[in-house]
Design an enzyme around this catalytic site. Structure first.
Site, mmCIF file in Angstrom:
data_model
loop_
_atom_site.group_PDB
_atom_site.id
_atom_site.type_symbol
_atom_site.label_atom_id
_atom_site.label_comp_id
_atom_site.label_asym_id
_atom_site.label_seq_id
_atom_site.Cartn_x
_atom_site.Cartn_y
_atom_site.Cartn_z
ATOM 1 C CB CYS A 298 -5.166 10.844 10.912
ATOM 2 S SG CYS A 298 -3.504 10.351 11.517
ATOM 3 N NE ARG B 119 -7.207 4.796 5.302
ATOM 4 C CZ ARG B 119 -6.629 5.665 5.779
ATOM 5 N NH1 ARG B 119 -6.945 6.154 7.033
ATOM 6 N NH2 ARG B 119 -5.435 6.258 5.360
ATOM 7 C CG ASP C 13 3.247 1.517 9.594
ATOM 8 O OD1 ASP C 13 3.421 1.682 8.326
ATOM 9 O OD2 ASP C 13 2.939 2.343 10.311
ATOM 10 N NE ARG D 234 0.576 10.842 10.014
ATOM 11 C CZ ARG D 234 0.169 9.856 9.420
ATOM 12 N NH1 ARG D 234 -1.171 9.266 9.783
ATOM 13 N NH2 ARG D 234 0.734 9.444 8.255
ATOM 14 C CE LYS E 232 -1.667 1.640 3.795
ATOM 15 N NZ LYS E 232 -1.446 3.027 4.314
ATOM 16 C CG ASN E 233 2.461 2.683 3.570
ATOM 17 O OD1 ASN E 233 1.216 2.950 3.162
ATOM 18 N ND2 ASN E 233 2.616 2.418 4.925
#
Ligand code: EPZ
Length: 423
Positions: free
Chosen positions: A118, A400, A308, A123, A22-23
């Site tokens: 978030c 997500r 993560d 952030r 994803k990243n």
């Protein structure tokens, strides 16, 4: 809003295929703005964040097509003449800020909504802004938008990041590919997703060296051409699913897994008594002698232990033998999973950026709520090991970053199902 229901207590065994990262995909997609020619990504993950990025790029005038059931993303920015990234899309996903560098490089100007905070932290974007200003951009925050302009185009610069920010590194590297002159970025982030981005940019004709180290050098060129690039394996999905056999017992092979992407994580698992074996198709993980030992974890920029994977390894430590101290040093508020795990009988004491976990014999299933992407999957892992039923609500967070989690775990024997609910 969908919920996921897990009946715990089953030892998992089988095979889990790991998708593209994803990243990596979220920084590779904005790179289309750097060329008038088509950029195609293969091995793309099927996730809601990817759809959000597609929506954002389309709003900027790019053509984005999802092919082969979402595993191929074909993009063309030939007519991408809009340089404003609107709040309505940006607010959905922080990574939208990764269009800032490419827009400045392409148009010499950009208007990008601030993503806003978030669940895991404020952030801010100060590191992105200072680096791009060093390259000649004038950036002003007005009405919730960053208004950036590079009169005469961006210029190469020597700049040191105060912190090895992943996103700031990605924005600078992309912007510098078309700048006039050479950029040297010091204290650059070293994550594999940045190495993957550079591989793609080099395939497009960029002149870059040093990726994966703390100093990246980029010689600006006049234009970039198109390319086709395979998205690198998702090391966070990989690490997450390596914890499934670890927390339940059993044995699972992670197809496409690469130890070099999760080296520090593998070291910690092995320290806890989990066996990680390299196989021709990936990595095989099993709980060696039945006991999981408590280990201490400190999250750091790559190649340190990934932030993560902190929530996920906390779930494992809840059932380990002994006491584990987890230090979260990347984000200021990334322990929201702790109170939810406590509802399942975990013993966790949080003080600021440190969580002390005392392992318990068995967790007990309970209704819990997902608060952010990685916290949600931590609750699923805990539910796999818990006695009884766990119901995780607000699983849109999960979708997500994890494609078809119930299918992948279900294929290894987990008793897990998604309850679809409208609204
Ligand atoms: C990327 O976010 C990832 N997201 C995050 O993954 C990951 O947790 C993070 O890197 C750290 O590895 C994507 O790649 C899309 P940072 P990013 O800039 O780039 C502070 C997930 O779960 N900071 O390295 O936003 C920031 O507040 C997500 O997939 C500033 O202070 O991370 C944070 O505390 C979550 N000023 C720290 O640095 C800035 O200008 C790390 O941020 C930028 C960041």
């Amino acid at each position: 809003m969908d919920r996921i229901v897990v009946q715990g207590g089953t030892k998992l065994s089988g095979v889990i295929p790991i998708a593209g990262a994803k990243n990596a995909c979220l920084t590779l997609m904005p790179a289309t703005l750097l060329s008038e020619e088509p950029l195609t990504l293969t091995n793309a993950p099927r996730l809601s964040d990817i759809r959000t990025m597609s929506e954002l790029l389309s709003s900027l005038g790019a053509e984005v097509s999802s092919l082969n059931d979402g595993k191929v993303i074909a993009m063309s920015s030939h007519n991408a003449d809009n340089h404003m990234a609107h709040y309505d899309i940006v607010r959905k996903m922080r990574a939208s800020n990764l269009v800032l560098g490419p827009l400045l490089a392409r148009h010499g100007q950009a208007e990008v909504s601030l993503p806003g905070g978030c669940a895991i932290g404020a952030r801010p974007m100060d590191l992105h802004i200072h680096a791009l200003e060093a390259m000649g951009a004038e950036i002003e925050l007005r009405d919730g938008y960053l208004h950036a302009i590079a009169r005469g185009g961006l210029k190469g610069a020597i700049h040191e990041l105060r912190f090895a920010s992943v996103g700031a590194t990605e924005n600078v590297v992309m912007a510098a590919t078309l700048a006039k002159g050479t950029t040297v970025l010091k204290n650059a982030a070293r994550e594999p997703e940045i190495v993957d981005l550079v591989k793609c940019l080099r395939a497009m004709g960029a002149q870059i060296s040093g990726e994966g180290t703390s100093t990246i050098e980029i010689q600006g060129v006049d234009r970039l051409h198109g390319a086709t690039h395979p998205v690198v394996t998702d090391r966070i999905e990989l690490g997450t699913y390596m914890l499934a056999p670890a927390i339940t017992g059993g044995e699972v092979e992670l197809l496409g897994g690469r130890r070099d992407l999760v080296a520090s994580f593998c070291d910690k698992l092995e320290e806890a008594g989990i066996s990680v074996e390299d196989t021709p198709n990936g990595l095989k993980v099993k709980r060696a002698n039945g006991v999981v030992k408590a280990v201490d974890v400190v999250t750091e920029p790559f190649p340190g232990f990934p932030t993560d994977l902190q929530a996920q390894v906390m779930a494992l430590m809840c059932t380990a033998e002994g006491t584990s101290v987890l230090e979260e040093k990347i984000f200021e508020n990334r322990f929201m999973h702790a109170p939810e795990l406590t509802r399942m009988g975990a013993q966790i004491d949080v003080h600021g950026g440190t969580a002390t976990v005392t392992g318990v014999e068995r967790l007990r299933g309970a209704p819990v709520m997902a608060t952010d992407l990685r916290a949600s999957v931590s609750l699923i892992l805990a539910g796999l090991a818990a006695e009884g039923e766990t119901v995780v609500s607000r699983v849109y967070h999960l979708d997500r970053g994890y494609e078809r989690v119930e299918d992948k775990l279900g294929a290894c024997g987990a008793k897990i199902e998604r309850i679809r609910e409208d609204g």
